[in-house]
Design an enzyme around this catalytic site. Structure first.
Site, short mmCIF file in Angstrom:
data_model
loop_
_atom_site.label_atom_id
_atom_site.label_comp_id
_atom_site.label_asym_id
_atom_site.label_seq_id
_atom_site.Cartn_x
_atom_site.Cartn_y
_atom_site.Cartn_z
N TYR A 159 0.84 -1.20 0.00
CA TYR A 159 0.00 0.00 0.00
C TYR A 159 0.87 1.25 0.00
O TYR A 159 2.01 1.22 0.47
CB TYR A 159 -0.94 0.02 1.22
CG TYR A 159 -0.21 0.15 2.54
CD1 TYR A 159 0.21 -0.97 3.24
CD2 TYR A 159 0.07 1.41 3.09
CE1 TYR A 159 0.90 -0.84 4.44
CE2 TYR A 159 0.74 1.54 4.29
CZ TYR A 159 1.16 0.40 4.96
OH TYR A 159 1.84 0.52 6.14
N CYS A 160 0.33 2.31 -0.58
CA CYS A 160 0.98 3.62 -0.53
C CYS A 160 -0.14 4.65 -0.55
O CYS A 160 -1.31 4.29 -0.48
CB CYS A 160 1.97 3.80 -1.67
SG CYS A 160 1.21 3.73 -3.30
N THR A 161 0.20 5.91 -0.65
CA THR A 161 -0.81 6.96 -0.49
C THR A 161 -1.99 6.81 -1.46
O THR A 161 -3.13 6.68 -1.04
CB THR A 161 -0.17 8.35 -0.66
OG1 THR A 161 1.02 8.38 0.09
CG2 THR A 161 -1.12 9.44 -0.22
N GLY A 164 -1.65 4.77 -4.47
CA GLY A 164 -1.53 3.55 -5.27
C GLY A 164 -0.41 3.54 -6.29
O GLY A 164 0.01 2.48 -6.74
N ILE A 186 -4.11 4.14 0.19
CA ILE A 186 -4.66 4.46 1.51
C ILE A 186 -5.83 5.43 1.38
O ILE A 186 -6.81 5.35 2.12
CB ILE A 186 -3.57 5.09 2.42
CG1 ILE A 186 -2.38 4.15 2.55
CG2 ILE A 186 -4.14 5.45 3.79
CD1 ILE A 186 -1.10 4.86 3.00
#
Ligand SMILES: [Zn+2]
Ligand SMILES: [Zn+2]
Length: 336
Positions: A198-200, A202, A227
């Protein structure tokens, strides 16, 4: 998401917006796309950051709602960007120092040239899961006695204020550090386990998940929309904990009033989610400080700068700023 900064007028909230987006798609002439995007944004009075490469586009732009909508419409009218997904967020042009449109070798700076893109996106990336599918996966695996591991695809600093429960947080100062981290052997025990990156928003996981699969991780998933989308769906009642670091003037946002504060002041360990720049000119180190400690010059200087000051008090960078400041520009061109 709730705002963390000065309250705005109701009118300001309803008439300004930030649009976040990316699309991996082959672009034959990134320079031409850059000129077009720059002109388009200038004419519409938008500010923000847009990165264009042969692999697609990644941008965050803010301005009056009407203008941003117009921007989205025009951008999507270009065939390669057709159907591009847009995330909307509160804010406006004032959240960005200027308009910056640049061509770069990579959309996200992993420091690689092995990433391949076709019309469907990054080739060989992890399976996309909606927030609901993430929950289904965790429950299904748990029923089989297997735990799903969340793998943070951001810089380690971002995870200080918010991360998925029990997530693995690699030791990364920038996205370039991921390759070394993956090749270090530290995470090899996860190679046959289900892993959700996961990251901010995508974009970093599109590349990261492909790198992991390429290096032997068998079961890699990525959260569609990152996220941001997960938080919109589950807020603070799912697997996410804390606040979200964002690369614009807002710096951190929370999904609800129930958000936990998991960050700690580097000086006194009090709970905080607010990053401040090192006190010294020219130093962009960000550290977490509580309201009390951030006003004490001796503590708001980072370790490296303290050492330099002790060794060479005359160094030009040792001059303190007149007051502590929060950083308003990302050191890295990651926007979503
Ligand atoms: Zn403190
Ligand atoms: Zn410093």
């Amino acid at each position: 998401m709730c705002r963390q900064r000065n309250p705005r007028t109701l009118e300001g909230v309803s008439t300004s917006r930030i649009a976040l987006y990316y699309k991996f798609v082959p672009l034959k002439d990134p320079e031409a796309v850059k000129l077009w995007q720059h002109t388009l944004c200038r004419e519409l009075g938008l500010r923000g950051r847009i990165i264009i490469s042969e692999h697609g586009i990644n941008g965050t732009v803010g301005g009056p709602l009407k203008a941003v909508k117009q921007y989205v419409k025009q951008t999507r009218s270009y065939q390669p960007f057709r159907g591009m997904e847009i995330k909307w967020s509160d804010g406006g042009a004032e959240d960005f120092p200027r308009l910056s449109v640049k061509v770069r070798p990579e959309l996200v700076a992993f420091g690689l040239d092995e990433v391949k893109v076709n019309d469907d996106g990054v080739i060989g990336g992890g399976e996309h899961l909606s927030p609901e599918q993430v929950h289904q996966l965790v429950e299904a695996k748990r029923a089989e006695g297997v735990e799903v591991t969340f793998f943070d695809g951001r810089n380690a600093m971002e995870a200080q204020i918010g991360r998925f429960k029990d997530a693995v947080v690699p030791e990364t100062e920038t996205t370039r550090d991921f390759v070394t981290e993956l090749d270090s052997g530290k995470y090899d025990h996860l190679k046959d386990k289900p892993v959700v990156t996961y990251c901010t928003g995508g974009i970093r996981c599109e590349v990261l998940s492909a790198l992991m699969k390429e290096r032997g991780w068998q079961e890699v998933y990525q959260i569609d929309g990152g996220i941001v989308r997960y938080g919109e769906t589950y807020g603070d009642s799912g697997y996410w904990e804390g606040e979200l670091y964002v690369f614009d003037g807002r710096m951190n946002t929370r999904f609800s009033d129930q958000a936990k504060t998991i960050g700690e002041c580097v000086s006194c360990a009090a709970p905080t989610s607010t990053f401040y720049n090192c006190l010294d000119r020219g130093c962009s180190t960000l550290q977490l400080y509580c309201t009390d400690c951030r006003h004490i010059p001796e503590t708001t200087r980072c370790q490296a700068c303290r050492k330099r000051l002790a060794e060479n008090p005359q160094h030009p960078n040792s001059g303190a700023l007149t007051r502590p400041r929060r950083r308003h520009q990302a050191a890295e061109s990651v926007s979503v």
